[in-house]
Design a protein around this motif. Structure first.
Motif, PDB file in Angstrom:
ATOM      1  N   CYS A 142       0.798  -1.235   0.000  1.00  0.00           N
ATOM      2  CA  CYS A 142       0.000   0.000   0.000  1.00  0.00           C
ATOM      3  C   CYS A 142       0.829   1.283   0.000  1.00  0.00           C
ATOM      4  N   PRO A 143       1.879   1.412   0.836  1.00  0.00           N
ATOM      5  CA  PRO A 143       2.608   2.690   0.846  1.00  0.00           C
ATOM      6  C   PRO A 143       3.181   3.072  -0.506  1.00  0.00           C
ATOM      7  N   GLY A 144       3.819   2.127  -1.199  1.00  0.00           N
ATOM      8  CA  GLY A 144       4.390   2.431  -2.511  1.00  0.00           C
ATOM      9  C   GLY A 144       3.323   2.785  -3.524  1.00  0.00           C
ATOM     10  N   TYR A 145       2.231   2.041  -3.493  1.00  0.00           N
ATOM     11  CA  TYR A 145       1.130   2.317  -4.415  1.00  0.00           C
ATOM     12  C   TYR A 145       0.541   3.698  -4.159  1.00  0.00           C
ATOM     13  N   LEU A 146       0.282   4.038  -2.905  1.00  0.00           N
ATOM     14  CA  LEU A 146      -0.316   5.327  -2.576  1.00  0.00           C
ATOM     15  C   LEU A 146       0.627   6.479  -2.916  1.00  0.00           C
ATOM     16  N   TRP A 147       1.928   6.266  -2.740  1.00  0.00           N
ATOM     17  CA  TRP A 147       2.880   7.322  -3.102  1.00  0.00           C
ATOM     18  C   TRP A 147       2.854   7.575  -4.606  1.00  0.00           C
ATOM     19  N   LYS A 148       2.797   6.508  -5.389  1.00  0.00           N
ATOM     20  CA  LYS A 148       2.727   6.671  -6.848  1.00  0.00           C
ATOM     21  C   LYS A 148       1.472   7.426  -7.249  1.00  0.00           C
ATOM     22  N   ARG A 149       0.350   7.122  -6.601  1.00  0.00           N
ATOM     23  CA  ARG A 149      -0.884   7.830  -6.916  1.00  0.00           C
ATOM     24  C   ARG A 149      -0.800   9.288  -6.470  1.00  0.00           C
ATOM     25  N   PHE A 150      -0.167   9.520  -5.321  1.00  0.00           N
ATOM     26  CA  PHE A 150      -0.053  10.885  -4.800  1.00  0.00           C
ATOM     27  C   PHE A 150       0.744  11.763  -5.755  1.00  0.00           C
ATOM     28  N   ILE A 151       1.917  11.298  -6.176  1.00  0.00           N
ATOM     29  CA  ILE A 151       2.751  12.138  -7.040  1.00  0.00           C
ATOM     30  C   ILE A 151       2.142  12.291  -8.426  1.00  0.00           C
ATOM     31  N   ARG A 152       1.253  11.403  -8.796  1.00  0.00           N
ATOM     32  CA  ARG A 152       0.601  11.513 -10.099  1.00  0.00           C
ATOM     33  C   ARG A 152      -0.531  12.532 -10.065  1.00  0.00           C
ATOM     34  N   VAL A 153      -1.181  12.676  -8.903  1.00  0.00           N
ATOM     35  CA  VAL A 153      -2.376  13.516  -8.816  1.00  0.00           C
ATOM     36  C   VAL A 153      -2.079  14.907  -8.272  1.00  0.00           C
ATOM     37  N   PHE A 154      -1.388  14.986  -7.137  1.00  0.00           N
ATOM     38  CA  PHE A 154      -1.383  16.230  -6.376  1.00  0.00           C
ATOM     39  C   PHE A 154      -0.395  17.304  -6.828  1.00  0.00           C
ATOM     40  N   PRO A 155       0.856  17.014  -7.138  1.00  0.00           N
ATOM     41  CA  PRO A 155       1.776  18.119  -7.453  1.00  0.00           C
ATOM     42  C   PRO A 155       1.287  19.018  -8.581  1.00  0.00           C
ATOM     43  N   ILE A 156       0.860  18.444  -9.700  1.00  0.00           N
ATOM     44  CA  ILE A 156       0.416  19.278 -10.822  1.00  0.00           C
ATOM     45  C   ILE A 156      -0.930  19.920 -10.506  1.00  0.00           C
ATOM     46  N   TYR A 157      -1.767  19.236  -9.718  1.00  0.00           N
ATOM     47  CA  TYR A 157      -3.037  19.855  -9.318  1.00  0.00           C
ATOM     48  C   TYR A 157      -2.783  21.093  -8.480  1.00  0.00           C
ATOM     49  N   TRP A 158      -1.891  20.989  -7.500  1.00  0.00           N
ATOM     50  CA  TRP A 158      -1.579  22.153  -6.668  1.00  0.00           C
ATOM     51  C   TRP A 158      -0.994  23.287  -7.500  1.00  0.00           C
ATOM     52  N   LEU A 159      -0.201  22.949  -8.508  1.00  0.00           N
ATOM     53  CA  LEU A 159       0.370  23.985  -9.363  1.00  0.00           C
ATOM     54  C   LEU A 159      -0.721  24.707 -10.148  1.00  0.00           C
ATOM     55  N   VAL A 160      -1.635  23.952 -10.765  1.00  0.00           N
ATOM     56  CA  VAL A 160      -2.723  24.569 -11.516  1.00  0.00           C
ATOM     57  C   VAL A 160      -3.636  25.352 -10.576  1.00  0.00           C
ATOM     58  N   LEU A 161      -3.849  24.847  -9.371  1.00  0.00           N
ATOM     59  CA  LEU A 161      -4.638  25.579  -8.377  1.00  0.00           C
ATOM     60  C   LEU A 161      -3.992  26.937  -8.087  1.00  0.00           C
ATOM     61  N   ALA A 162      -2.665  26.939  -7.908  1.00  0.00           N
ATOM     62  CA  ALA A 162      -1.953  28.198  -7.664  1.00  0.00           C
ATOM     63  C   ALA A 162      -2.049  29.126  -8.865  1.00  0.00           C
ATOM     64  N   MET A 163      -1.958  28.565 -10.066  1.00  0.00           N
ATOM     65  CA  MET A 163      -2.077  29.374 -11.279  1.00  0.00           C
ATOM     66  C   MET A 163      -3.472  29.973 -11.411  1.00  0.00           C
ATOM     67  N   THR A 164      -4.476  29.272 -10.903  1.00  0.00           N
ATOM     68  CA  THR A 164      -5.850  29.763 -10.977  1.00  0.00           C
ATOM     69  C   THR A 164      -6.117  30.821  -9.918  1.00  0.00           C
ATOM     70  N   VAL A 165      -5.540  30.628  -8.748  1.00  0.00           N
ATOM     71  CA  VAL A 165      -5.746  31.581  -7.661  1.00  0.00           C
ATOM     72  C   VAL A 165      -5.001  32.887  -7.930  1.00  0.00           C
ATOM     73  N   ALA A 166      -3.829  32.803  -8.567  1.00  0.00           N
ATOM     74  CA  ALA A 166      -2.979  33.982  -8.757  1.00  0.00           C
ATOM     75  C   ALA A 166      -3.688  35.140  -9.465  1.00  0.00           C
ATOM     76  N   PRO A 167      -4.421  34.933 -10.577  1.00  0.00           N
ATOM     77  CA  PRO A 167      -5.093  36.070 -11.216  1.00  0.00           C
ATOM     78  C   PRO A 167      -6.094  36.764 -10.308  1.00  0.00           C
ATOM     79  N   SER A 168      -6.808  35.982  -9.474  1.00  0.00           N
ATOM     80  CA  SER A 168      -7.772  36.580  -8.554  1.00  0.00           C
ATOM     81  C   SER A 168      -7.073  37.484  -7.546  1.00  0.00           C
ATOM     82  N   MET A 169      -5.974  36.986  -6.995  1.00  0.00           N
ATOM     83  CA  MET A 169      -5.230  37.779  -6.024  1.00  0.00           C
ATOM     84  C   MET A 169      -4.598  39.002  -6.681  1.00  0.00           C
ATOM     85  N   MET A 170      -4.119  38.832  -7.916  1.00  0.00           N
ATOM     86  CA  MET A 170      -3.517  39.950  -8.630  1.00  0.00           C
ATOM     87  C   MET A 170      -4.556  41.035  -8.926  1.00  0.00           C
ATOM     88  N   THR A 171      -5.760  40.617  -9.280  1.00  0.00           N
ATOM     89  CA  THR A 171      -6.833  41.582  -9.549  1.00  0.00           C
ATOM     90  C   THR A 171      -7.155  42.385  -8.300  1.00  0.00           C
TER      91      THR A 171
END
Length: 366
Positions: free
Chosen positions: A83-112
């Protein structure tokens, strides 16, 4: 059934191509719907001809169950150590790029807010953090990244897959019970609703994908004459039934039809690939590889390009179809760049950082 694979995991370029088509269907739909806000066209463009595009998400849910079963098949029933290895693979596949796109989406609102003289604060309450940052389906709906609701289901599905890693037979029994409860809830046979959206028809689609993945790894799937045409027609029929059927759009019957048709497409592609590897255009395979980035970022990219067209005074000058094409091209091109320069390199780097010394894990291309 033994937990070892009866067949090796082949490279499935056709699955990547199918993933690309599913992502494009969602992009086409959102490109027309994002134009309906008052400061753009004010209505759904192109007469709503791509309103069916959300079925790409239904296909993704089946595909998720298929891929994790197909890829992690040799680990099924391997115990808690898997389970730990499997969950880590799923985590790095889902979350890092999601958090990046989330930050990219939030940034224009804060800039405005900053440009207008207001404090550039993050409009995210404590109640929103589990659902938005952690994609926990038991929390509030995700903020900012509109498509993240589907990622909440994906995280739920990935966590549930641990039951198959712990014990195969018991896990399959639990999955069978889960599917039965989804059907029972749809027909009002339960006193209430299952928690954590466990009774949602999308869960049944995921389970269909898991079943297809098991069959694909354990037996030679049948391939009849004209099967490709038959399953293609079946998928179109499922889309029409989902859209125009007696239950109406987004109903249980339509979701089941889409799930079964999607599973049939995946099974047919595997059967075709086993007979002879399919020749798929390289750009389509590459687009499938970055389809997650495209899926996450396309709404942000479309809104940016439409706003720029308005600012340039071109939005109401260009024909609606041309504006649509520009928006889609920007979304696909931007998603491609994000996937190639950020998502895939980050995932590869994290995998290398956590790889066992001297060991190499073989993972199917799909």
């Amino acid at each position: 059934m033994a937990p070892t694979a009866a067949f090796p995991a082949p490279r499935l370029a056709s699955i990547e191509a199918a993933r690309a088509f599913a992502a494009l269907a969602v992009v086409f739909m959102h490109a027309t719907h994002l134009m309906r806000v008052p400061h753009f066209t004010g209505h759904v463009s192109l007469g709503g001809m791509f309103d069916f595009g959300y079925v790409g998400v239904d296909f993704f849910f089946v595909l998720s169950g298929f891929i994790i079963t197909f890829v992690h098949h040799a680990e099924l029933g391997g115990g808690a150590g898997r389970c730990p290895g499997y969950l880590w693979k799923r985590f790095i596949r889902v979350f890092p790029i999601y958090w990046l796109v989330l930050a990219m989406t939030v940034a224009p609102s804060m800039m405005t807010r900053w440009l207008s003289g207001r404090t550039p604060v993050l409009e995210l309450g404590s109640d929103d953090i589990p659902g938005t940052l952690l994609l926990w389906i038991g929390g509030e709906a995700p903020e900012y990244v509109g498509v993240a609701w589907s990622l909440q289901f994906e995280v739920l599905f990935y966590l549930s897959f641990c039951v198959l890693l712990l014990h195969l037979r018991a896990g399959l029994a639990l999955y069978g019970l889960w599917g039965a409860l989804v059907v029972a809830q749809a027909f009002g046979a339960l006193p209430g609703t299952l928690p954590l959206q466990l009774g949602n028809p999308h869960c049944l689609q995921f389970l269909m994908g898991v079943g297809t993945g098991l069959l694909a790894r354990r037996m030679t799937l049948p391939l009849l004459k004209g099967q490709s045409l038959i399953v293609g027609v079946a998928f179109v029929a499922a889309v029409l039934y989902e859209r125009l059927g007696p239950q109406g759009p987004h109903a249980f019957g339509g979701r089941v039809a889409l799930g079964l048709a999607s599973a049939a497409i995946l099974a047919t592609l595997v059967a075709l690939e086993r007979r002879q590897p399919l020749r798929v255009p390289a750009p389509l395979v590459q687009l499938g590889a970055v389809s997650y980035s495209l899926y996450l970022a396309h709404c942000l990219l479309i809104n940016i390009v439409l706003t720029l067209l308005v600012k340039a005074g071109l939005y109401r000058v260009l024909p609606e179809a041309v504006t649509f094409c520009i928006a889609v091209a920007a979304a696909v091109g931007g998603g491609w760049i994000i996937g190639r320069t950020l998502e895939l390199p980050v995932v590869a780097w994290l995998r290398r950082r956590t790889a066992r010394p001297g060991g190499q894990v073989s993972v199917a291309a799909a």
